[in-house]
Design a protein around this motif. Structure first.
Motif, PDB file in Angstrom:
ATOM      1  N   VAL A 192      18.296  40.925  96.099  1.00 59.60           N
ATOM      2  CA  VAL A 192      19.218  41.704  97.005  1.00 59.60           C
ATOM      3  C   VAL A 192      18.451  42.891  97.602  1.00 59.60           C
ATOM      4  N   ASP A 193      19.019  43.548  98.616  1.00 61.94           N
ATOM      5  CA  ASP A 193      18.176  44.631  99.104  1.00 61.94           C
ATOM      6  C   ASP A 193      18.767  45.918  98.165  1.00 61.94           C
ATOM      7  N   SER A 194      17.905  46.847  98.279  1.00 60.28           N
ATOM      8  CA  SER A 194      18.110  47.954  97.473  1.00 60.28           C
ATOM      9  C   SER A 194      19.521  48.640  97.915  1.00 60.28           C
ATOM     10  N   SER A 195      19.909  48.500  99.176  1.00 62.27           N
ATOM     11  CA  SER A 195      21.173  49.048  99.487  1.00 62.27           C
ATOM     12  C   SER A 195      22.442  48.403  99.117  1.00 62.27           C
ATOM     13  N   ALA A 196      22.369  47.043  98.262  1.00 62.75           N
ATOM     14  CA  ALA A 196      23.343  46.532  97.776  1.00 62.75           C
ATOM     15  C   ALA A 196      24.292  47.321  96.675  1.00 62.75           C
ATOM     16  N   LEU A 197      23.532  48.224  95.997  1.00 61.05           N
ATOM     17  CA  LEU A 197      24.079  49.017  95.156  1.00 61.05           C
ATOM     18  C   LEU A 197      24.830  50.248  95.638  1.00 61.05           C
ATOM     19  N   THR A 198      24.462  50.662  96.806  1.00 65.57           N
ATOM     20  CA  THR A 198      25.137  51.570  97.666  1.00 65.57           C
ATOM     21  C   THR A 198      26.253  51.106  98.443  1.00 65.57           C
ATOM     22  N   LEU A 199      25.923  50.073  99.070  1.00 71.53           N
ATOM     23  CA  LEU A 199      27.042  49.391  99.928  1.00 71.53           C
ATOM     24  C   LEU A 199      28.107  48.841  99.250  1.00 71.53           C
ATOM     25  N   PHE A 200      28.023  48.248  97.987  1.00 71.33           N
ATOM     26  CA  PHE A 200      28.996  47.653  97.136  1.00 71.33           C
ATOM     27  C   PHE A 200      29.321  48.901  96.138  1.00 71.33           C
ATOM     28  N   SER A 201      30.591  48.689  95.485  1.00 74.01           N
ATOM     29  CA  SER A 201      30.817  49.693  94.494  1.00 74.01           C
ATOM     30  C   SER A 201      30.696  49.269  93.223  1.00 74.01           C
ATOM     31  N   TYR A 202      29.665  48.970  92.429  1.00 76.30           N
ATOM     32  CA  TYR A 202      29.286  48.226  91.430  1.00 76.30           C
ATOM     33  C   TYR A 202      29.019  49.501  90.527  1.00 76.30           C
ATOM     34  N   GLU A 203      29.652  49.634  89.248  1.00 76.77           N
ATOM     35  CA  GLU A 203      29.334  50.841  88.734  1.00 76.77           C
ATOM     36  C   GLU A 203      27.982  50.806  87.753  1.00 76.77           C
ATOM     37  N   MET A 204      27.317  51.900  87.948  1.00 76.42           N
ATOM     38  CA  MET A 204      26.049  51.865  87.236  1.00 76.42           C
ATOM     39  C   MET A 204      26.293  52.468  85.990  1.00 76.42           C
ATOM     40  N   VAL A 205      25.716  51.889  84.708  1.00 74.60           N
ATOM     41  CA  VAL A 205      25.907  52.583  83.466  1.00 74.60           C
ATOM     42  C   VAL A 205      24.588  53.493  83.232  1.00 74.60           C
ATOM     43  N   GLN A 206      23.399  52.785  83.643  1.00 76.65           N
ATOM     44  CA  GLN A 206      22.026  53.286  83.435  1.00 76.65           C
ATOM     45  C   GLN A 206      21.481  53.289  84.770  1.00 76.65           C
ATOM     46  N   GLY A 207      20.493  54.248  85.108  1.00 77.57           N
ATOM     47  CA  GLY A 207      19.620  53.921  86.228  1.00 77.57           C
ATOM     48  C   GLY A 207      20.293  54.643  87.574  1.00 77.57           C
ATOM     49  N   ASP A 208      19.674  54.775  88.620  1.00 80.42           N
ATOM     50  CA  ASP A 208      20.070  55.480  89.842  1.00 80.42           C
ATOM     51  C   ASP A 208      20.306  54.514  90.727  1.00 80.42           C
ATOM     52  N   LYS A 209      21.497  54.634  91.399  1.00 80.02           N
ATOM     53  CA  LYS A 209      22.005  53.686  92.504  1.00 80.02           C
ATOM     54  C   LYS A 209      21.100  53.251  93.673  1.00 80.02           C
ATOM     55  N   ARG A 210      20.570  54.620  93.967  1.00 86.56           N
ATOM     56  CA  ARG A 210      19.801  54.611  95.248  1.00 86.56           C
ATOM     57  C   ARG A 210      18.512  54.033  95.319  1.00 86.56           C
ATOM     58  N   THR A 211      17.935  54.018  93.892  1.00 88.71           N
ATOM     59  CA  THR A 211      16.300  53.745  93.899  1.00 88.71           C
ATOM     60  C   THR A 211      16.229  52.611  92.882  1.00 88.71           C
ATOM     61  N   ALA A 212      17.288  52.165  92.390  1.00 89.07           N
ATOM     62  CA  ALA A 212      17.098  51.124  91.239  1.00 89.07           C
ATOM     63  C   ALA A 212      16.194  49.968  91.594  1.00 89.07           C
ATOM     64  N   LEU A 213      16.531  49.653  93.063  1.00 84.91           N
ATOM     65  CA  LEU A 213      16.015  48.139  93.481  1.00 84.91           C
ATOM     66  C   LEU A 213      14.989  48.337  94.563  1.00 84.91           C
ATOM     67  N   SER A 214      14.458  49.764  94.661  1.00 89.05           N
ATOM     68  CA  SER A 214      13.500  49.968  95.668  1.00 89.05           C
ATOM     69  C   SER A 214      12.069  49.200  95.559  1.00 89.05           C
ATOM     70  N   ASP A 215      11.842  49.221  93.926  1.00 87.44           N
ATOM     71  CA  ASP A 215      10.599  48.686  93.914  1.00 87.44           C
ATOM     72  C   ASP A 215      10.480  47.131  93.688  1.00 87.44           C
ATOM     73  N   PRO A 216       9.441  46.457  94.545  1.00 91.61           N
ATOM     74  CA  PRO A 216       9.562  45.153  94.525  1.00 91.61           C
ATOM     75  C   PRO A 216       9.830  44.398  93.229  1.00 91.61           C
ATOM     76  N   TRP A 217       9.273  44.970  92.308  1.00 89.40           N
ATOM     77  CA  TRP A 217       9.466  44.365  90.806  1.00 89.40           C
ATOM     78  C   TRP A 217      10.240  44.719  89.891  1.00 89.40           C
ATOM     79  N   SER A 218      11.559  45.090  90.535  1.00 90.56           N
ATOM     80  CA  SER A 218      12.579  45.886  89.498  1.00 90.56           C
ATOM     81  C   SER A 218      13.824  44.656  89.435  1.00 90.56           C
ATOM     82  N   ILE A 219      14.505  44.988  88.406  1.00 90.15           N
ATOM     83  CA  ILE A 219      15.715  44.028  88.294  1.00 90.15           C
ATOM     84  C   ILE A 219      16.718  44.800  87.621  1.00 90.15           C
ATOM     85  N   VAL A 220      17.939  44.701  88.046  1.00 86.70           N
ATOM     86  CA  VAL A 220      19.017  45.221  87.470  1.00 86.70           C
ATOM     87  C   VAL A 220      20.081  44.016  86.754  1.00 86.70           C
TER      88      VAL A 220
END
Lengths: 861, 113
Positions: A192-220
Motif C-alpha cells: 500500500v501507499d503510505s497515504s493508506a493509513l491517513t486516508l483510511f481510519s485504521y487505529e494505530m497502536v504503535q508507530g506514526d500514521k504519517r511516516t510508518a510506510l514511507s520507507d520502501p522496506w517497512s511493514i505494518v
C-alpha cells in the motif's frame, strides 16, 4: 467576637429541596441546634450543620418527589397498571398468548433489523468514508473491473485537481512470512501507499500514521499478527521476510488494531508499495490488479471521470473514440452493492438482506394482527365495564387513553421479554450468521433505541384500533342489548375477519416463499457442475514451490491412491481472468475467460469433450486451444470449430471443444472459456484427483513428499475443492437455515392466532353448543359448525396468498442463472398444511367445548 | 391494618413525645431521649419518625411559639393521640405478658464459685 450564624448557603440548599409544609419547623429546629452547639464548641460547626442539612433530605420531605406522586397522571398510571394486572390475571392464557406473540414478533424483527443494519453499514468507521471512492475501470465487458493499473493512482493525483489524496492496495497472493524461526503462509498481505493509513481510519497502536510506510522496506502489521509472530515482545523495529520480496527483509514500523469486521478490505499486513518495482514501473499502465482509492467530494465525481479520460487521452495520444471509462464506487457500497470483476473484497448479498428484512417485517405484522385480534376479542368481554365507566362519567378520550395505556404496559413488557429472547438466541445467531454481533442490550445499546422505536410504533399501529373500537360502545346498548349493538359487534367481526385473512395470506406467502427459497438453494448446491469436484485436492503454487515443480509432480504421481495430477493456471471455483480472444475473421474478438493447463487437466476433472480431442503431446511447440461450447458458438457460429484458428497473444489452433461446465458457481451462467496448452507459464495450481477411500493416506504421503522436496519451506497446504464450493455457497446455506427458522416461527404464530380466535368463538357459543347437544346434535356436526367459518377465511386467504407467493417467487428467481422450476405441489402442499394446522388447532379447542357436559354450562343461567 | 405497626424506634419516640407532653418537638425529643437512654440521635432521624407517626395517626401536630434562637420560626409541636396512646399501651402489655411468660431462670455463674 463576632456573633456566629448558621451558614446561609446551607440554608439555601434546605430551602431548595424541602417541602413547604416542613420548612419552617425544620429550619427552626436546625437553628436551635446550631446555637445550642455554639455554646459548647464551634469547631467545624458549619460543616456539621451542612451535613445535618443533607441528612434531612428524604423523599417524604422532598419537594419534587411529593409533587410527582400527587400528579394526577401518576395516580391514573398506578390505576392502569393495577387494572392491567387484574385483567391479565383474570385470563392468563389470553394474556400469555398476547405477550408471547408480541415478544416473538418483536425479537424476530429486531434480529432482522440488527442484521440488516450491520450489513448496510460497512466501512462507516472511516472518518473520511463519505469521500472515499474506489476507481475501477469499465473494460467493455459485462462487468466493470474493480482494479486498475498501478499507474492510475499517481496519474489521477497529479493530473486531476479534484482528487485530494490517493492510496493503492495491491494484494499479495500466496506468500509466506518469516520472523525469526517462525515461517507461515499468509493471505492478508497488501502493498500500500503510505497515504493508506491517513486516508483510511485504521487505529494505530504503535508507530506514526504519517511516516510508518514511507520507507520502501517497512511493514505494518495488526495486533493479532504481532502477537502471533513476536509473542509478548515489542514488535517495533523487528525484521520480517516475505517470500515475494526475494530475500530482502522488512522492518516493522507500526502496529494497528485488527481491522474491524465491517470493512470490505480485510488484511493482516501492509507493506510499503515503494519496494514494488521502481519509479518507472510505479507509474506505468501495467499490472491491472491494483485497487485504487481516492478522496474526493461527491459533486466532483463526474468531473473526475471526464478529466481522467481527457488527461489520459492527451497524454497517450488516444483519439476521442477510445474506450476509457472510470467507475467510481463509494466505499460504503463496495460490500453489498457491487459485483465487479477482479474484486476480492468481503462481499455480502443485498438480496439476502432484503429477504431477511422483509421476512422479519412479515412476522412482526402477523404477530401484530394476532395481538389486535386477541385484544379486541378480550375487550368485547369488557363491554360492560366500558358501559359502566361511561355511565359514571368517563369521556371517550379517557377510555381510549386507558386502553392504549394498557396496551403500552403489555408492549413494554413484551419488549423486555424480547430482549431476553435476543440474549438467549445470541449464540445461535452467531453461528448462523457468522457475524460477531453482540445481541445483548448492554454492549449494543442501539438495540434499546430500536426497541423503543418499535414499541412506540406498535403502540400506534396495534393499540389505536382496539382502543377506538372498545371505547365506542354506548352504555345503554351494552347493558340492555338492542339490535344495533349486535350489528356493531358484527361490524367488528368483519374487520377482524379481514385481519385474519391478511394474516393467513401472509403466512401462506411466507411458507411457500420459504419452500421456494429452500428448494432453489438446494438445487444450486446439488446441480451437476459438469466436472468432478468431490475428489480433487488442490495445492496452490507460489514462487518457492514452483522451483521444484517437476520433482513434486513426479513424487505425487508415485503416491498410490492418486489417479491424476494436473498443472494449470486456474482451477474451477476461483476467478479466471477475462480477456479478448480474436478469430481470423473477427478482429473485434470475443471476451472469454482464459486459462492455461497441461494435457492432464480434462482427465483430472473428468470433463467431457463434445468434439475434437485433448491436447496433443506429440507436437509440444504447437499452440493449441480447447474451448467450451459457449465459446465455440460465439466465435464460430455454425462452423466446425475443430482446426479453426484463434488469436490470443499469438495464433493457435482449436483442437477440442469441451462440454459446457460451470467453472465458477451457479450464481452466474456459463461464460465463454478458452484453455490454452502452455508449458512455460507460472502455474497457479496442482490439482490432484484421489481415491476417496484412501484420502488419509494420500494426505500424509503428500505431506511427507513435500517435506522431502522442500525442507526449508513451511508445510505445504492442501485444500479440497469441494470445500471451496462449500464456501461459495456459504451465504446460501446460512440463508437456508434462517429461512427455515423464520418459517417455523410464522407457523407457530399463526397457530397461536387461530387458537385464540377459536377459543373465543367456542366460548361465545358455549351455550348454543350445550343446548344443541341437549337437543341431540352429535359432536362431529357441531365441530363442523364451528370450523366452517375458518374454512371460508382460509379459502379467501389462499385466493390472495397463492398468487402473491407465486409472483414473489418468480420475481426472486429471475435473477438466478439456474432456476428451480416452481412445482405446483408446493402450493397445494402449503394450502394443505395451513388447512391441517387450522383444523388441528381450532379443532382441539372446539372439541374441548363440545365435549363439556351441557349441565356445567347451562346451570349458570 | 398494614401501616399501623409500631416499630421499636417509633415506640421510643412516641413514648418520649408523651413524656414531654406539651413541649414535644424534634429538638426537645432528641434531648430527652439522650437524657434518658444515652442514645445520641440526629434531628433528621427523629423528625422522620415523627412524620411517619403522624401519618399513622399516633400523633398530631400544630404550630407552636418561637424563641430567639429560631430566628422567629415557629416550632411544630407534636401531641400523642388516643390511638397513639392505646398503641403504646398495647406494646407495653405485650411486653409485660411476655415477661410473665419467662420461666424461673437459673443463671450459671460459672467461674464465680
Amino acid at each position: 467576637m463576632k456573633e456566629k450564624y448558621p451558614p446561609r448557603w446551607a440554608d439555601k440548599i434546605l430551602e431548595w429541596y424541602c417541602l413547604e409544609y416542613y420548612l419552617e419547623e425544620v429550619q427552626g429546629d436546625l437553628h436551635e441546634w446550631y446555637f445550642e452547639k455554639l455554646k459548647h464548641s464551634s469547631r467545624f460547626l458549619n460543616l456539621r450543620y451542612f451535613l445535618l442539612v443533607l441528612r434531612y433530605f428524604s423523599l417524604v420531605r422532598s419537594k419534587s418527589f411529593q409533587k410527582l406522586i400527587s400528579n394526577p397522571n401518576y395516580l391514573s398510571m398506578k390505576k392502569i397498571l393495577l387494572i392491567t394486572y387484574r385483567n391479565l390475571k383474570k385470563d392468563k392464557i389470553s394474556g400469555f398468548m398476547r405477550l408471547t406473540n408480541l415478544a416473538f414478533g418483536i425479537s424476530v424483527f429486531l434480529l432482522a433489523l440488527v442484521y440488516a443494519n450491520y450489513e448496510l453499514n460497512y466501512d462507516r468507521f472511516h472518518e473520511k468514508g463519505n469521500n472515499i471512492y474506489r476507481i475501477g475501470q469499465d473494460g467493455g465487458g459485462t462487468r466493470a473491473w474493480a482494479a486498475g493499473p498501478i499507474g492510475l493512482g499517481p496519474f489521477a493525483l497529479e493530473n486531476v485537481p479534484d482528487v485530494k489524496s490517493m492510496a493503492r492496495f495491491i494484494p499479495v497472493r500466496e506468500t509466506w512470512m518469516k520472523a525469526g524461526e517462525k515461517k507461515l503462509y499468509e493471505n492478508g498481505v497488501f502493498y500500500v501507499d503510505s497515504s493508506a493509513l491517513t486516508l483510511f481510519s485504521y487505529e494505530m497502536v504503535q508507530g506514526d500514521k504519517r511516516t510508518a510506510l514511507s520507507d520502501p522496506w517497512s511493514i505494518v502489521l495488526t495486533e493479532s499478527m504481532a502477537k502471533k509472530y513476536f509473542g509478548d515482545e515489542d514488535p517495533m523495529g523487528k525484521t520480517m521476510q516475505l517470500l515475494v520480496d526475494r530475500g530482502e527483509s522488512r522492518k516493522v514500523t507500526g502496529v494497528i488494531k485488527d481491522v474491524p469486521p465491517q470493512s470490505h478490505l480485510q488484511f493482516d499486513f501492509l507493506c510499503s508499495i515503494y519496494s514494488y518495482g521502481d519509479e518507472n514501473y510505479q507509474r506505468s499502465w501495467r499490472n491491472y490488479f491494483v485497487y485504487t482509492y481516492i478522496e474526493a467530494d461527491e459533486e466532483d465525481l463526474s468531473n473526475i471521470s471526464e478529466q481522467l479520460k481527457t488527461e489520459f487521452l492527451t497524454r497517450y495520444n488516444g483519439s476521442e473514440d477510445d474506450y476509457f471509462v472510470s467507475v467510481l464506487t463509494p466505499i460504503h457500497k463496495v460490500h453489498l452493492f457491487t459485483n465487479q470483476e477482479k474484486d476480492n473484497a468481503d462481499h455480502g448479498n443485498a438480496y439476502y438482506v432484503y429477504i431477511l428484512f422483509s421476512i422479519g417485517a412479515f412476522v412482526l405484522i402477523i404477530s401484530c394482527i394476532n395481538f389486535i385480534n386477541l385484544t379486541v376479542i378480550k375487550g368485547l368481554d369488557r363491554a360492560k365495564e366500558v358501559g359502566l365507566r361511561k355511565t359514571v362519567g368517563a369521556f371517550r378520550p379517557q377510555l381510549i387513553a386507558q386502553f392504549m395505556s394498557e396496551n403500552m404496559v403489555l408492549l413494554v413488557f413484551a419488549g423486555m421479554c424480547s430482549l431476553l429472547i435476543l440474549l438467549m438466541v445470541e449464540p445461535f445467531f452467531k453461528e448462523l450468521s457468522g457475524l460477531d454481533l453482540p445481541l445483548n442490550f448492554i454492549s449494543n445499546p442501539q438495540i434499546l433505541l430500536t426497541l423503543t422505536a418499535i414499541v412506540l410504533g406498535l403502540e400506534l399501529i396495534s393499540g389505536i384500533y382496539p382502543a377506538v373500537v372498545l371505547s365506542n360502545f354506548k352504555p345503554a346498548e351494552i347493558i340492555k342489548p338492542l339490535g344495533s349493538t349486535s350489528m356493531k359487534l358484527k361490524k367488528i367481526g368483519v374487520i377482524r375477519k379481514i385481519l385474519i385473512i391478511a394474516q393467513f395470506s401472509l403466512s401462506v406467502i411466507l411458507v411457500i416463499g420459504s419452500i421456494v427459497v429452500y428448494s432453489q438453494l438446494s438445487y444450486l448446491k446439488e446441480q451437476d457442475l459438469g466436472f468432478e469436484k468431490d475428489q480433487i485436492l488442490l495445492v496452490k503454487l507460489n514462487w518457492s514451490l514452483s522451483q521444484k515443480l517437476e520433482a513434486l509432480k513426479e513424487e505425487l504421481a508415485k503416491i498410490p491412491g492418486i489417479n491424476n495430477v494436473s498443472l494449470s493456471e486456474d482451477v474451477p471455483g476461483y476467478r479466471i481472468s477475462m480477456e479478448t480472444v480474436q478469430t481470423l475473421g473477427n478482429p473485434e474478438g470475443v471476451m472469454s475467460r482464459i486459462t492455461a493447463s497441461d494435457e492432464n487437466f480434462l482427465d483430472t476433472y473428468n470433463m467431457e469433450l463434445s468434439a475434437g480431442e485433448n491436447f496433443l503431446t506429440s507436437s509440444p511447440d504447437q499452440r493449441q486451444f480447447i474451448i467450451n461450447e459457449t465459446m465455440a458458438a460465439l466465435s464460430f457460429g455454425d462452423r466446425d470449430p475443430i482446426g479453426q484458428k484463434l488469436i490470443w497473444r499469438d495464433t493457435g489452433q482449436v483442437v477440442g471443444v469441451v462440454k459446457d461446465f460451470n467453472f465458477q458457481s451457479l450464481h452466474s451462467e456459463v461464460e465463454p472459456l478458452t484453455i490454452i496448452r502452455n508449458l512455460d507459464i507460472n502455474w497457479g495450481y496442482v490439482s490432484i484427483q484421489f481415491e476417496p477411500q484412501s484420502v488419509d493416506r494420500v494426505l500424509s504421503r503428500i505431506n511427507e513428499s513435500s517435506q522431502e522436496i522442500y525442507p526449508d519451506l513451511p508445510r505445504m497446504e492442501t485444500t479440497f475443492l469441494d470445500d471451496r464450493f462449500g464456501q461459495l455457497y456459504l451465504a446460501e446455506n446460512r440463508l437456508q437455515s434462517i429461512v427455515w427458522a423464520f418459517c417455523l416461527i410464522t407457523i407457530v404464530l399463526t397457530i397461536s392466532g387461530i387458537f385464540g380466535v377459536a377459543s373465543y368463538n367456542a366460548h361465545k357459543r358455549a351455550k348454543e353448543i350445550a343446548i344443541r347437544k341437549v337437543l341431540g346434535a352429535g359432536s362431529s356436526e357441531m365441530i363442523w359448525q364451528l370450523l366452517k367459518g375458518f374454512v371460508v377465511l382460509l379459502g379467501s386467504a389462499l385466493l390472495i396468498g397463492l398468487p402473491g407467493a407465486y409472483y414473489l417467487a418468480t420475481w426472486w428467481l429471475q435473477d438466478f442463472a439456474y432456476q428451480v422450476s416452481i412445482n405446483p405441489i408446493i402450493f397445494v402442499g402449503a394450502a394443505m398444511v395451513m388447512l391441517i394446522l387450522i383444523f388441528a388447532s381450532s379443532g382441539l379447542v372446539t372439541f374441548k367445548a363440545t365435549n363439556t357436559n351441557p349441565a356445567t354450562i347451562l346451570k349458570n343461567e | 391494618m398494614k401501616g399501623t405497626h409500631l416499630g421499636e424506634f417509633e415506640e421510643l419516640v412516641l413514648l418520649t413525645t408523651a413524656v414531654v407532653d406539651g413541649n414535644a418537638y424534634t429538638v426537645s425529643i432528641v434531648a430527652e431521649i439522650e437524657k434518658n437512654t444515652g442514645r445520641k440521635l440526629t434531628l433528621s432521624t427523629v423528625h422522620t419518625a415523627l412524620v411517619r407517626l403522624e401519618k399513622k395517626g399516633f400523633v398530631h401536630s400544630y404550630m407552636g411559639g418561637t424563641t430567639k434562637e429560631r430566628g422567629g420560626r415557629r416550632r411544630r409541636l407534636y401531641k400523642i393521640t388516643a390511638p397513639g396512646y392505646s398503641a403504646l399501651n398495647k406494646a407495653r402489655e405485650t411486653r409485660t405478658k411476655m415477661w410473665e411468660m419467662i420461666p424461673e431462670l437459673s443463671f450459671d455463674f460459672k467461674g464465680l464459685t
